[in-house]
Design a protein around this motif. Structure first.
Motif, PDB file in Angstrom:
ATOM      1  N   GLY A  14     183.486  43.247 -61.622  1.00 39.48           N
ATOM      2  CA  GLY A  14     183.743  44.066 -60.135  1.00 39.48           C
ATOM      3  C   GLY A  14     184.767  45.268 -60.930  1.00 39.48           C
ATOM      4  N   LYS A  15     185.872  44.495 -61.478  1.00 40.24           N
ATOM      5  CA  LYS A  15     186.704  45.591 -61.792  1.00 40.24           C
ATOM      6  C   LYS A  15     186.696  46.686 -63.192  1.00 40.24           C
ATOM      7  N   VAL A  16     185.309  46.122 -64.108  1.00 46.87           N
ATOM      8  CA  VAL A  16     185.455  46.698 -64.895  1.00 46.87           C
ATOM      9  C   VAL A  16     184.277  47.711 -64.671  1.00 46.87           C
ATOM     10  N   ARG A  17     183.454  47.411 -64.148  1.00 50.02           N
ATOM     11  CA  ARG A  17     182.309  48.382 -63.748  1.00 50.02           C
ATOM     12  C   ARG A  17     182.810  49.848 -63.437  1.00 50.02           C
ATOM     13  N   GLN A  18     184.322  49.809 -62.658  1.00 47.84           N
ATOM     14  CA  GLN A  18     184.070  51.055 -62.562  1.00 47.84           C
ATOM     15  C   GLN A  18     184.936  52.058 -63.409  1.00 47.84           C
ATOM     16  N   ILE A  19     184.472  51.793 -64.432  1.00 51.26           N
ATOM     17  CA  ILE A  19     185.434  52.775 -65.742  1.00 51.26           C
ATOM     18  C   ILE A  19     183.349  53.350 -66.059  1.00 51.26           C
ATOM     19  N   PRO A  20     183.839  54.403 -66.038  1.00 53.02           N
ATOM     20  CA  PRO A  20     182.502  54.995 -67.156  1.00 53.02           C
ATOM     21  C   PRO A  20     182.392  54.493 -68.706  1.00 53.02           C
ATOM     22  N   GLU A  21     181.003  54.723 -68.738  1.00 52.16           N
ATOM     23  CA  GLU A  21     180.184  55.076 -69.936  1.00 52.16           C
ATOM     24  C   GLU A  21     181.283  55.330 -71.180  1.00 52.16           C
ATOM     25  N   SER A  22     181.448  56.735 -70.763  1.00 52.90           N
ATOM     26  CA  SER A  22     182.480  57.265 -71.979  1.00 52.90           C
ATOM     27  C   SER A  22     183.614  57.331 -72.031  1.00 52.90           C
ATOM     28  N   ASP A  23     184.463  55.810 -71.335  1.00 55.56           N
ATOM     29  CA  ASP A  23     185.609  55.709 -71.087  1.00 55.56           C
ATOM     30  C   ASP A  23     185.679  54.354 -71.828  1.00 55.56           C
ATOM     31  N   ARG A  24     184.387  53.763 -71.802  1.00 58.69           N
ATOM     32  CA  ARG A  24     184.691  52.439 -72.288  1.00 58.69           C
ATOM     33  C   ARG A  24     185.260  52.522 -73.905  1.00 58.69           C
ATOM     34  N   GLN A  25     185.795  50.935 -73.818  1.00 57.54           N
ATOM     35  CA  GLN A  25     186.880  51.320 -75.113  1.00 57.54           C
ATOM     36  C   GLN A  25     186.096  51.032 -76.304  1.00 57.54           C
ATOM     37  N   VAL A  26     186.012  50.940 -77.903  1.00 54.69           N
ATOM     38  CA  VAL A  26     184.737  50.484 -78.490  1.00 54.69           C
ATOM     39  C   VAL A  26     186.394  49.249 -79.646  1.00 54.69           C
ATOM     40  N   VAL A  27     185.704  47.948 -80.127  1.00 54.98           N
ATOM     41  CA  VAL A  27     186.548  46.768 -80.106  1.00 54.98           C
ATOM     42  C   VAL A  27     185.769  46.441 -81.023  1.00 54.98           C
ATOM     43  N   ILE A  28     186.877  46.110 -81.883  1.00 60.64           N
ATOM     44  CA  ILE A  28     186.182  45.256 -83.450  1.00 60.64           C
ATOM     45  C   ILE A  28     187.597  44.296 -83.266  1.00 60.64           C
ATOM     46  N   ARG A  29     186.920  42.747 -83.803  1.00 62.03           N
ATOM     47  CA  ARG A  29     187.852  41.642 -84.555  1.00 62.03           C
ATOM     48  C   ARG A  29     188.014  41.145 -85.299  1.00 62.03           C
ATOM     49  N   HIS A  30     189.137  40.818 -86.084  1.00 60.72           N
ATOM     50  CA  HIS A  30     189.613  40.776 -87.200  1.00 60.72           C
ATOM     51  C   HIS A  30     190.392  39.311 -87.859  1.00 60.72           C
ATOM     52  N   THR A  31     189.438  38.451 -88.555  1.00 59.27           N
ATOM     53  CA  THR A  31     190.044  37.346 -88.510  1.00 59.27           C
ATOM     54  C   THR A  31     190.208  37.189 -89.491  1.00 59.27           C
ATOM     55  N   LEU A  32     190.959  36.002 -90.756  1.00 62.45           N
ATOM     56  CA  LEU A  32     191.201  35.230 -91.676  1.00 62.45           C
ATOM     57  C   LEU A  32     189.878  35.415 -91.872  1.00 62.45           C
ATOM     58  N   MET A  33     188.867  35.858 -91.951  1.00 65.12           N
ATOM     59  CA  MET A  33     187.560  35.565 -92.777  1.00 65.12           C
ATOM     60  C   MET A  33     187.224  37.068 -93.116  1.00 65.12           C
ATOM     61  N   GLY A  34     188.297  37.839 -92.705  1.00 64.50           N
ATOM     62  CA  GLY A  34     187.027  39.481 -92.349  1.00 64.50           C
ATOM     63  C   GLY A  34     186.655  39.496 -90.597  1.00 64.50           C
ATOM     64  N   ASP A  35     185.901  40.647 -90.198  1.00 69.19           N
ATOM     65  CA  ASP A  35     185.836  41.208 -89.288  1.00 69.19           C
ATOM     66  C   ASP A  35     184.869  39.512 -88.766  1.00 69.19           C
ATOM     67  N   SER A  36     184.164  39.681 -87.548  1.00 65.50           N
ATOM     68  CA  SER A  36     183.085  39.311 -86.800  1.00 65.50           C
ATOM     69  C   SER A  36     182.838  39.452 -85.751  1.00 65.50           C
ATOM     70  N   GLY A  37     181.620  39.754 -84.881  1.00 63.38           N
ATOM     71  CA  GLY A  37     181.188  40.269 -83.754  1.00 63.38           C
ATOM     72  C   GLY A  37     179.484  40.832 -84.925  1.00 63.38           C
ATOM     73  N   GLY A  38     178.941  41.889 -84.114  1.00 63.17           N
ATOM     74  CA  GLY A  38     177.593  42.258 -84.488  1.00 63.17           C
ATOM     75  C   GLY A  38     176.982  41.203 -83.878  1.00 63.17           C
ATOM     76  N   LYS A  39     175.688  42.512 -84.051  1.00 62.27           N
ATOM     77  CA  LYS A  39     174.630  42.287 -82.831  1.00 62.27           C
ATOM     78  C   LYS A  39     174.289  40.618 -82.950  1.00 62.27           C
ATOM     79  N   GLY A  40     173.916  40.310 -81.905  1.00 57.88           N
ATOM     80  CA  GLY A  40     172.940  38.171 -81.971  1.00 57.88           C
ATOM     81  C   GLY A  40     174.426  38.220 -81.382  1.00 57.88           C
ATOM     82  N   SER A  41     175.547  38.616 -81.795  1.00 56.24           N
ATOM     83  CA  SER A  41     177.029  36.908 -81.763  1.00 56.24           C
ATOM     84  C   SER A  41     177.535  36.566 -80.660  1.00 56.24           C
ATOM     85  N   THR A  42     178.136  35.740 -80.374  1.00 55.58           N
ATOM     86  CA  THR A  42     178.818  35.674 -78.490  1.00 55.58           C
ATOM     87  C   THR A  42     179.884  36.645 -78.495  1.00 55.58           C
ATOM     88  N   PHE A  43     180.362  37.121 -79.722  1.00 57.77           N
ATOM     89  CA  PHE A  43     181.246  37.646 -79.395  1.00 57.77           C
ATOM     90  C   PHE A  43     181.195  39.110 -78.693  1.00 57.77           C
TER      91      PHE A  43
END
Length: 329
Positions: A195-224
């Motif tokens: 409900g809070k983040v819905r008001q943020i325009p698509e153009s203003d949405r932040q891009v994030v990556i996740r970095h762990t000791l094993m490198g970056d995690s996430g990507g298509k099909g991940s829970t992240f």
């Protein structure tokens, strides 16, 4: 630990697969597989019932199990919310590790903590063992051949599947109403966040990556990736076309130019200075033009929230949303 050293990232990624293979999901590496509720029904007097697990195996239970063994952190967390502690014979050995577990204090009420060891399981004489589907088939079969009731559950790959998994496990342990309440609580918390983040325009949405000791995690099909969707941000690894088992290269990170880099806080090796880990990323010469580095938006987020596939995944959504849009939280 530096993002630049790709050979180290590859090695660490392999190590992570082995470590997460002992946990759950957590680690943010599960695929988007559907989870079907168990088929159960009374088969006679005294409240006996049958459950079909994710492998098609029919498990017959004479009553609600009273000596349950959990073999993943996520089922540790789910069980502790569904049944009384006296019905749990053992949790995983990581249940008291605050780096990856959300129930460290409550887990202390369960005396036994075990690994996936056949002899240890048999010694407890459980009337139900919950085993994730990533455990080796030979191990599962050996436990069954020892006469131990085993239910193999499907590892969730999305938040919706986490909710389904909770209901499945609730059905297995005979606590459907408790499962309903747990899922309802998740829905309420998610509704507040979205409900809070819905008001943020698509153009203003932040891009994030996740970095762990094993490198970056996430990507298509991940829970992240799914966590990011609920949090109103874009998963940079998914934007780059990477899958859940792929690691971002230095060039890809620069190309994606993330607004935020989420740093792991869990030192699964027990040998890493996690403060220095973050400083090395911040000071990496190759990343000085990346927006997250320039603005010093390297934010630590508990792995217990981002790597789990239990009800606590909602905390991961809140962590990411708060990191991206602190003005709303």
């Amino acid at each position: 630990m530096s993002l630049v050293n790709l050979s180290k990232i590859s090695f660490r990624h392999c190590v992570l697969c082995g470590v997460l293979g002992l946990l759950l999901v957590l680690t943010g590496c599960a695929g988007k597989n559907s989870v079907s509720p168990p088929q159960s029904g009374l088969t006679g007097g005294s409240g006996s019932y049958e459950i079909v697990d994710s492998t098609g195996y029919v498990l017959k239970l004479p009553q609600k199990p009273q000596k349950i063994v959990s073999l993943s952190v996520s089922t540790d967390e789910i069980l502790m919310a569904l049944v009384a502690p006296e019905r749990i014979a053992a949790l995983t050995y990581l249940a008291e590790d605050s780096g990856i577990s959300n129930i460290t204090e409550r887990a202390k009420t369960i005396p036994k903590k075990i690994q996936a060891n056949v002899e240890s399981i048999i010694a407890l004489q459980p009337d139900l063992v919950l085993i994730p589907d990533w455990q080796q088939a030979a191990f599962i079969q050996t436990v069954r051949e020892a006469g131990v009731p085993v239910y193999v559950y499907k590892t969730p790959g999305t938040i919706e599947e986490v909710k389904q998994s909770i209901m499945v496990i609730a059905g297995v342990v005979g606590e459907g109403e408790a499962g309903n309440r747990l899922v309802a609580d998740m829905d309420n918390e998610l509704a507040q966040i979205t409900g809070k983040v819905r008001q943020i325009p698509e153009s203003d949405r932040q891009v994030v990556i996740r970095h762990t000791l094993m490198g970056d995690s996430g990507g298509k099909g991940s829970t992240f990736e799914d966590i990011c969707r609920y949090a109103g941000v874009n998963d940079g690894a998914a934007l780059a076309g990477l899958g859940r088992n792929d690691a971002l290269t230095k060039e890809q990170i620069v190309s994606i130019n993330p607004d935020i880099i989420l740093l792991s806080l869990w030192d699964y090796t027990g040998k890493t200075d996690m403060k220095k880990f973050g400083e090395d990323v911040q000071n990496d010469p190759a990343l000085q033009q990346v927006k997250a580095v320039k603005s010093k938006k390297l934010i630590g987020v508990p792995d217990s929230h981002l790597s789990c596939t239990s009800q606590y995944i909602v905390k991961g959504v809140q962590d990411v949303a708060k990191a991206a849009y602190p003005q709303y939280f």
